[in-house]
Design an enzyme around this catalytic site. Structure first.
Site, PDB file in Angstrom:
ATOM      1  N   ASP A  11       0.863  -1.176   0.000  1.00 15.03           N
ATOM      2  CA  ASP A  11       0.000   0.000   0.000  1.00 15.03           C
ATOM      3  C   ASP A  11       0.899   1.225   0.000  1.00 15.03           C
ATOM      4  O   ASP A  11       1.729   1.391   0.903  1.00 15.03           O
ATOM      5  CB  ASP A  11      -0.889   0.025   1.251  1.00 15.03           C
ATOM      6  N   ASP A 130     -13.849  -5.139  -3.034  1.00 14.37           N
ATOM      7  CA  ASP A 130     -13.846  -4.986  -1.572  1.00 14.37           C
ATOM      8  C   ASP A 130     -15.252  -5.303  -1.082  1.00 14.37           C
ATOM      9  O   ASP A 130     -16.226  -4.694  -1.544  1.00 14.37           O
ATOM     10  CB  ASP A 130     -13.489  -3.552  -1.174  1.00 14.37           C
TER      11      ASP A 130
END
Length: 256
Positions: A11, A130
């Site tokens: 990330d 997600d």
């Protein structure tokens, strides 16, 4: 028997690798290119970079990270975050990425999936899904966007069917309930979504131990497993992960 891929997830926030819980309380984990090169040397099968700043003013930072990574790293890597058009994807692929991952932009405008597949081929298009547990959808799992903050009302199984029809070559499935918690993958979610997914499925969200990686492939049925914090902070290596998976009877690409 298919070989299970082990994929470190980086990330990236303002040019640095970070890790937090549910995308908040971010902790610095280092330079993305240095980490990527380390994982390549350790025997990772692929890498995924997710640009979690992904505001328009930061996109140049990510292109530079991609360019530097392509010079140092010789395994396939995917870049997601902030890709909202064919032109955005072209910039990232031209800089050296092998695939692009889209999420919020795909939900906002599903035709983007088809456009990317037509322009670059399905093998370059990863759709990140997600999801959270929900009583509002038939499958019990609902798609979320904006880093897991915004409910869409879409059923995750129906959405996966649609994105595959539109040309997605791979699905990255993240349980937002588990992300960063180190409690393990949501195996029920993986099984439910995987049963309706004809393209490779990458399991993401919640890895806290090597056993969790094994479970994701063995019980969850994932084609690839994603890990972040257990690798970034020196807790385990790629070799540890592959050894645990091989000992559990899973096929992994040997580390040369």
């Amino acid at each position: 028997m298919k070989s299970i891929r082990v994929i470190p997830c980086l990330d990236v926030h303002q040019g640095r690798v970070v890790k937090g819980v549910n995308f908040v309380n971010l902790r610095d984990a280092g330079d993305p290119v240095e980490l990527a090169a380390r994982y390549d040397q350790e025997g990772a099968d692929e890498l995924i970079f997710l640009d979690i700043t992904a505001s328009s003013d930061e996109s140049n930072t990510m292109v530079e990270v991609v360019r530097r990574t392509a010079e140092e790293v010789f395994i396939p890597f995917t870049v997601g975050g902030g890709i909202r058009s064919v032109e955005d994807a072209r910039q990232i692929l031209r800089a050296g990425a092998d695939k692009v991952s889209i999420n919020t932009a795909a939900v906002d405008r599903p035709a983007l999936i088809s456009e990317l597949a037509q322009e670059f081929g399905s093998q370059c298009v990863v759709v990140s899904v997600d999801a959270r547990r929900s009583r509002e959808t038939p499958s019990g799992f609902e798609v979320f966007i904006h880093g897991g903050r915004t409910a869409t009302g879409r059923d995750a199984v129906a959405w996966i069917e649609e994105v595959v029809q539109r040309g997605a070559g791979e699905i990255m499935q993240t349980s937002m309930d588990r992300d960063g918690t180190r409690d393990g993958f949501d195996l029920e979610m993986l099984q439910t979504l995987g049963a309706n997914c004809p393209v490779p499925l990458i399991a993401s969200g919640g890895v806290g131990s090597l056993e969790h990686l094994v479970d994701g492939a063995k019980q969850g049925g994932a084609d690839a497993v994603l890990a972040a914090s257990i690798l970034h902070f020196g807790e385990h290596t790629i070799a540890d992960a592959k050894q645990a998976m091989a000992q559990a009877g899973l096929l992994v690409r040997p580390i040369v």
